[in-house]
Design a protein around this motif. Structure first.
Motif, PDB file in Angstrom:
ATOM      1  N   ALA A  84       0.858  -1.174  -0.044  1.00 24.38           N
ATOM      2  CA  ALA A  84       0.028  -0.074  -0.003  1.00 24.38           C
ATOM      3  C   ALA A  84       0.880   1.171   0.057  1.00 24.38           C
ATOM      4  O   ALA A  84       1.886   1.314   0.505  1.00 24.38           O
ATOM      5  CB  ALA A  84      -0.898  -0.147   1.149  1.00 24.38           C
ATOM      6  N   ALA A  85       0.464   2.121  -0.776  1.00 22.14           N
ATOM      7  CA  ALA A  85       1.332   3.635  -0.925  1.00 22.14           C
ATOM      8  C   ALA A  85       0.377   4.557  -0.621  1.00 22.14           C
ATOM      9  O   ALA A  85      -0.664   4.844  -1.097  1.00 22.14           O
ATOM     10  CB  ALA A  85       1.825   3.874  -2.130  1.00 22.14           C
ATOM     11  N   LEU A  86       0.651   5.446   0.574  1.00 25.76           N
ATOM     12  CA  LEU A  86      -0.472   6.175   1.114  1.00 25.76           C
ATOM     13  C   LEU A  86       0.314   7.687   0.919  1.00 25.76           C
ATOM     14  O   LEU A  86       1.387   7.981   1.252  1.00 25.76           O
ATOM     15  CB  LEU A  86      -0.577   6.066   2.654  1.00 25.76           C
ATOM     16  CG  LEU A  86      -1.419   6.907   3.385  1.00 25.76           C
ATOM     17  CD1 LEU A  86      -2.776   6.585   2.823  1.00 25.76           C
ATOM     18  CD2 LEU A  86      -1.234   6.780   4.956  1.00 25.76           C
ATOM     19  N   VAL A  87      -0.662   8.495   0.333  1.00 23.91           N
ATOM     20  CA  VAL A  87      -0.197   9.970   0.089  1.00 23.91           C
ATOM     21  C   VAL A  87      -1.388  10.922   0.328  1.00 23.91           C
ATOM     22  O   VAL A  87      -2.426  10.701   0.574  1.00 23.91           O
ATOM     23  CB  VAL A  87       0.268  10.255  -1.520  1.00 23.91           C
ATOM     24  CG1 VAL A  87       1.415   9.283  -1.800  1.00 23.91           C
ATOM     25  CG2 VAL A  87      -0.940  10.064  -2.217  1.00 23.91           C
ATOM     26  N   ALA A  88      -0.687  12.201   0.739  1.00 20.42           N
ATOM     27  CA  ALA A  88      -1.810  13.155   1.075  1.00 20.42           C
ATOM     28  C   ALA A  88      -1.568  14.443  -0.084  1.00 20.42           C
ATOM     29  O   ALA A  88      -0.463  14.562  -0.432  1.00 20.42           O
ATOM     30  CB  ALA A  88      -1.773  13.522   2.454  1.00 20.42           C
ATOM     31  N   ARG A  89      -2.577  15.014  -0.238  1.00 16.88           N
ATOM     32  CA  ARG A  89      -2.653  16.044  -1.243  1.00 16.88           C
ATOM     33  C   ARG A  89      -3.704  17.282  -0.755  1.00 16.88           C
ATOM     34  O   ARG A  89      -4.699  16.933  -0.327  1.00 16.88           O
ATOM     35  CB  ARG A  89      -2.986  15.747  -2.804  1.00 16.88           C
ATOM     36  CG  ARG A  89      -2.883  16.736  -3.716  1.00 16.88           C
ATOM     37  CD  ARG A  89      -3.010  16.226  -4.953  1.00 16.88           C
ATOM     38  NE  ARG A  89      -3.115  17.507  -6.077  1.00 16.88           N
ATOM     39  CZ  ARG A  89      -4.276  17.993  -6.475  1.00 16.88           C
ATOM     40  NH1 ARG A  89      -5.368  17.860  -6.057  1.00 16.88           N
ATOM     41  NH2 ARG A  89      -3.994  19.022  -7.351  1.00 16.88           N
ATOM     42  N   SER A  90      -3.057  18.437  -0.857  1.00 20.65           N
ATOM     43  CA  SER A  90      -3.911  19.596  -0.507  1.00 20.65           C
ATOM     44  C   SER A  90      -4.265  20.133  -1.517  1.00 20.65           C
ATOM     45  O   SER A  90      -3.719  20.092  -2.652  1.00 20.65           O
ATOM     46  CB  SER A  90      -2.795  20.644   0.372  1.00 20.65           C
ATOM     47  OG  SER A  90      -1.997  20.951  -0.668  1.00 20.65           O
ATOM     48  N   PRO A  91      -5.438  21.191  -1.413  1.00 20.08           N
ATOM     49  CA  PRO A  91      -5.796  22.111  -2.552  1.00 20.08           C
ATOM     50  C   PRO A  91      -4.771  22.878  -3.348  1.00 20.08           C
ATOM     51  O   PRO A  91      -4.746  22.958  -4.568  1.00 20.08           O
ATOM     52  CB  PRO A  91      -7.006  22.923  -1.779  1.00 20.08           C
ATOM     53  CG  PRO A  91      -7.416  22.438  -0.750  1.00 20.08           C
ATOM     54  CD  PRO A  91      -5.791  21.545  -0.102  1.00 20.08           C
ATOM     55  N   PHE A  92      -3.737  23.211  -2.677  1.00 20.45           N
ATOM     56  CA  PHE A  92      -2.525  24.012  -3.108  1.00 20.45           C
ATOM     57  C   PHE A  92      -1.887  23.057  -4.206  1.00 20.45           C
ATOM     58  O   PHE A  92      -1.335  23.549  -5.229  1.00 20.45           O
ATOM     59  CB  PHE A  92      -1.856  24.561  -2.105  1.00 20.45           C
ATOM     60  CG  PHE A  92      -0.453  25.364  -2.558  1.00 20.45           C
ATOM     61  CD1 PHE A  92      -0.903  26.593  -3.334  1.00 20.45           C
ATOM     62  CD2 PHE A  92       0.831  24.782  -2.715  1.00 20.45           C
ATOM     63  CE1 PHE A  92       0.321  27.284  -3.675  1.00 20.45           C
ATOM     64  CE2 PHE A  92       1.769  25.477  -3.119  1.00 20.45           C
ATOM     65  CZ  PHE A  92       1.723  26.820  -3.563  1.00 20.45           C
ATOM     66  N   GLY A  93      -2.079  21.683  -3.949  1.00 18.09           N
ATOM     67  CA  GLY A  93      -1.218  20.873  -4.792  1.00 18.09           C
ATOM     68  C   GLY A  93      -0.082  20.148  -4.299  1.00 18.09           C
ATOM     69  O   GLY A  93       0.780  19.533  -4.889  1.00 18.09           O
ATOM     70  N   GLN A  94       0.088  20.444  -2.805  1.00 19.72           N
ATOM     71  CA  GLN A  94       1.381  19.847  -2.121  1.00 19.72           C
ATOM     72  C   GLN A  94       0.925  18.579  -1.932  1.00 19.72           C
ATOM     73  O   GLN A  94      -0.107  18.337  -1.515  1.00 19.72           O
ATOM     74  CB  GLN A  94       1.652  20.698  -0.823  1.00 19.72           C
ATOM     75  CG  GLN A  94       3.001  20.135  -0.198  1.00 19.72           C
ATOM     76  CD  GLN A  94       3.237  20.682   1.105  1.00 19.72           C
ATOM     77  OE1 GLN A  94       2.326  21.532   1.739  1.00 19.72           O
ATOM     78  NE2 GLN A  94       4.353  20.251   1.722  1.00 19.72           N
ATOM     79  N   VAL A  95       2.103  17.608  -1.947  1.00 23.19           N
ATOM     80  CA  VAL A  95       1.786  16.165  -1.684  1.00 23.19           C
ATOM     81  C   VAL A  95       2.787  15.839  -0.528  1.00 23.19           C
ATOM     82  O   VAL A  95       3.848  16.316  -0.616  1.00 23.19           O
ATOM     83  CB  VAL A  95       1.825  15.357  -3.172  1.00 23.19           C
ATOM     84  CG1 VAL A  95       0.776  15.541  -3.966  1.00 23.19           C
ATOM     85  CG2 VAL A  95       3.251  15.399  -3.788  1.00 23.19           C
ATOM     86  N   ALA A  96       2.398  14.723   0.008  1.00 23.91           N
ATOM     87  CA  ALA A  96       3.536  14.068   1.044  1.00 23.91           C
ATOM     88  C   ALA A  96       3.165  12.621   0.596  1.00 23.91           C
ATOM     89  O   ALA A  96       1.908  12.168   0.915  1.00 23.91           O
ATOM     90  CB  ALA A  96       3.263  14.408   2.384  1.00 23.91           C
ATOM     91  N   ALA A  97       4.403  11.774   0.719  1.00 22.14           N
ATOM     92  CA  ALA A  97       4.246  10.357   0.717  1.00 22.14           C
ATOM     93  C   ALA A  97       4.638   9.411   1.866  1.00 22.14           C
ATOM     94  O   ALA A  97       5.921  10.005   2.506  1.00 22.14           O
ATOM     95  CB  ALA A  97       5.033   9.791  -0.652  1.00 22.14           C
ATOM     96  N   TYR A  98       4.285   8.393   2.333  1.00 22.49           N
ATOM     97  CA  TYR A  98       4.387   7.839   3.593  1.00 22.49           C
ATOM     98  C   TYR A  98       5.460   6.794   2.932  1.00 22.49           C
ATOM     99  O   TYR A  98       5.147   6.444   1.574  1.00 22.49           O
ATOM    100  CB  TYR A  98       3.578   7.520   4.335  1.00 22.49           C
ATOM    101  CG  TYR A  98       2.709   8.380   5.042  1.00 22.49           C
ATOM    102  CD1 TYR A  98       3.292   8.437   6.170  1.00 22.49           C
ATOM    103  CD2 TYR A  98       1.711   8.979   4.739  1.00 22.49           C
ATOM    104  CE1 TYR A  98       2.654   9.360   7.316  1.00 22.49           C
ATOM    105  CE2 TYR A  98       0.945  10.055   5.488  1.00 22.49           C
ATOM    106  CZ  TYR A  98       1.499  10.296   6.858  1.00 22.49           C
ATOM    107  OH  TYR A  98       0.923  11.104   7.878  1.00 22.49           O
TER     108      TYR A  98
END
Length: 379
Positions: free
Chosen positions: A188-202
């Motif tokens: 499993a690959a978990l990422v987060a994304r904001s409305p601004f477009g910034q992403v962060a990957a675990y």
């Protein structure tokens, strides 16, 4: 904003364990989490201060719930898309949007969109007639995997078809057919994304399934090459961006001899990310709140070389109480971190999880499995 604190109010539709753990993350940030629960006995409703009772299928209840929230999000994917669009039209900030969430709600739509994006997916087709199964079996062999296009989870809504007779009860239902993928293991690959477009990957994790239910998550996935891990993270980031996801995106993957294959998508905090509460610098629940409020993302690095999360499933009734089991567990392993969800115990139901951190994979796995088994069985 909450007039008492000057900090945002986030509304989470659904009162299960994901909302319960998101509430815990909101406390540290000073935020107010409003929960729409169907029952006062739901896990999040037992602990959150701002609980509204109502159905996620009731647009009027959703509108009343959203009023005063800085952002609205979900702890499940069952809110009808037309209701989400109505809230968006009313001017509410709803994340993920209806246009993104559909690809987690409908497996047929997901497969169509991922194919158009060139993402690696199994061979598949919609079930319209028994000949569809015949053709799938001729091309890819038996068994053929059948999945309910909507609503399946934890092994429900999935059938292994070994013959045409197995499929007869499914004719007329909204079903997706897939080849059975010859997998090495599940990731499993978990990422987060904001409305601004910034992403962060675990870090990419390995998930272990039994009877269609995830029982263990290992972070980082043992023996996964740096190249393959980066490939999985980049795939998840690309999908989050292409689909316009805001919040968390969990990409469930099959690792095969030929490479990675996308199995499922989830657009919310996910069972494969529960380990992050103790095992990452920023938990998935805080990260989801940051994302839907357009805050900068938090660090995702591991807090220990090895982190293992084991789900606690409901066992057979009887035996010593769960409170007594906790006493014994903490005496035996003070380092085990327990999260119970406030759910009624039913055999096979996820009622909590245990997380163990350490340096040695085999000992950490053994400790986590032993703790989960003790809480489940009391022996």
């Amino acid at each position: 904003m909450d007039g008492r604190t000057g900090l945002p109010v986030v509304g989470m539709v659904g009162g299960g364990q994901l909302a319960r753990m998101t509430h815990q993350a909101a406390i540290a940030l000073g935020q107010s989490l409003r929960v729409l629960a169907e029952s006062a006995d739901d896990g999040a409703a037992l602990v959150a201060a701002d609980v509204r009772l109502g159905s996620h299928l009731d647009l009027a209840a959703l509108r009343e719930f959203a009023d005063g929230c800085d952002a609205v999000t979900f702890d499940h994917e069952h809110v009808p898309g037309e209701h989400i669009r109505a809230l968006e039209k009313d001017g509410f900030k709803v994340y993920p949007s209806a246009d993104a969430l559909i690809f987690a709600q409908d497996k047929g739509r997901m497969r169509e969109r991922l194919a158009a994006l060139g993402a690696p997916i199994p061979n598949w087709r919609r079930l319209t007639h028994l000949t569809d199964i015949s053709e799938m079996s001729e091309r890819h062999g038996w068994p053929v995997v059948a999945k309910a296009a909507r609503g399946g989870y934890d092994g429900r809504g999935v059938w292994m078809l070994h013959s045409l007779e197995d499929a007869e009860p499914l004719i007329g239902k909204d079903i997706v057919l897939e080849e059975r993928v010859p997998l090495r293991r599940e990731l499993a690959a978990l990422v987060a994304r904001s409305p601004f477009g910034q992403v962060a990957a675990y870090p990419v994790v390995e998930t272990v399934q039994q009877d269609g239910i995830c029982v263990e998550v290992i972070a980082p996935a043992p023996g996964l090459s740096d190249q393959r891990a980066l490939e999985a993270q980049q795939l998840a980031i690309d999908l989050a961006t292409s689909l316009g996801v805001v919040g968390l995106l969990a990409v469930e993957l099959f690792e095969t001899d030929a490479g990675l294959v996308v199995n499922e998508l989830a657009m919310r905090p996910h069972n494969s990310g529960h380990w992050t509460i103790e095992g990452a610098r920023t938990s998935q629940f805080e990260q989801h709140l940051r994302a839907v409020l357009d805050y900068p993302m938090g660090e995702t690095a591991l807090t220990a070389p090895v982190v293992v999360m084991a789900n606690v499933l409901g066992g057979a009734p009887g035996g010593i109480s769960i409170d007594e089991r906790l006493h014994h567990l903490f005496a035996e392993d003070p380092g085990a971190r327990v999260h119970l969800y406030g759910k009624q115990v039913r055999p096979g139901r996820k009622i909590g999880h245990v997380t163990v951190l350490g340096d040695d994979l085999s000992s950490v796995r053994a400790r986590a499995a032993r703790a989960a088994r003790w809480l489940q069985e009391g022996e």
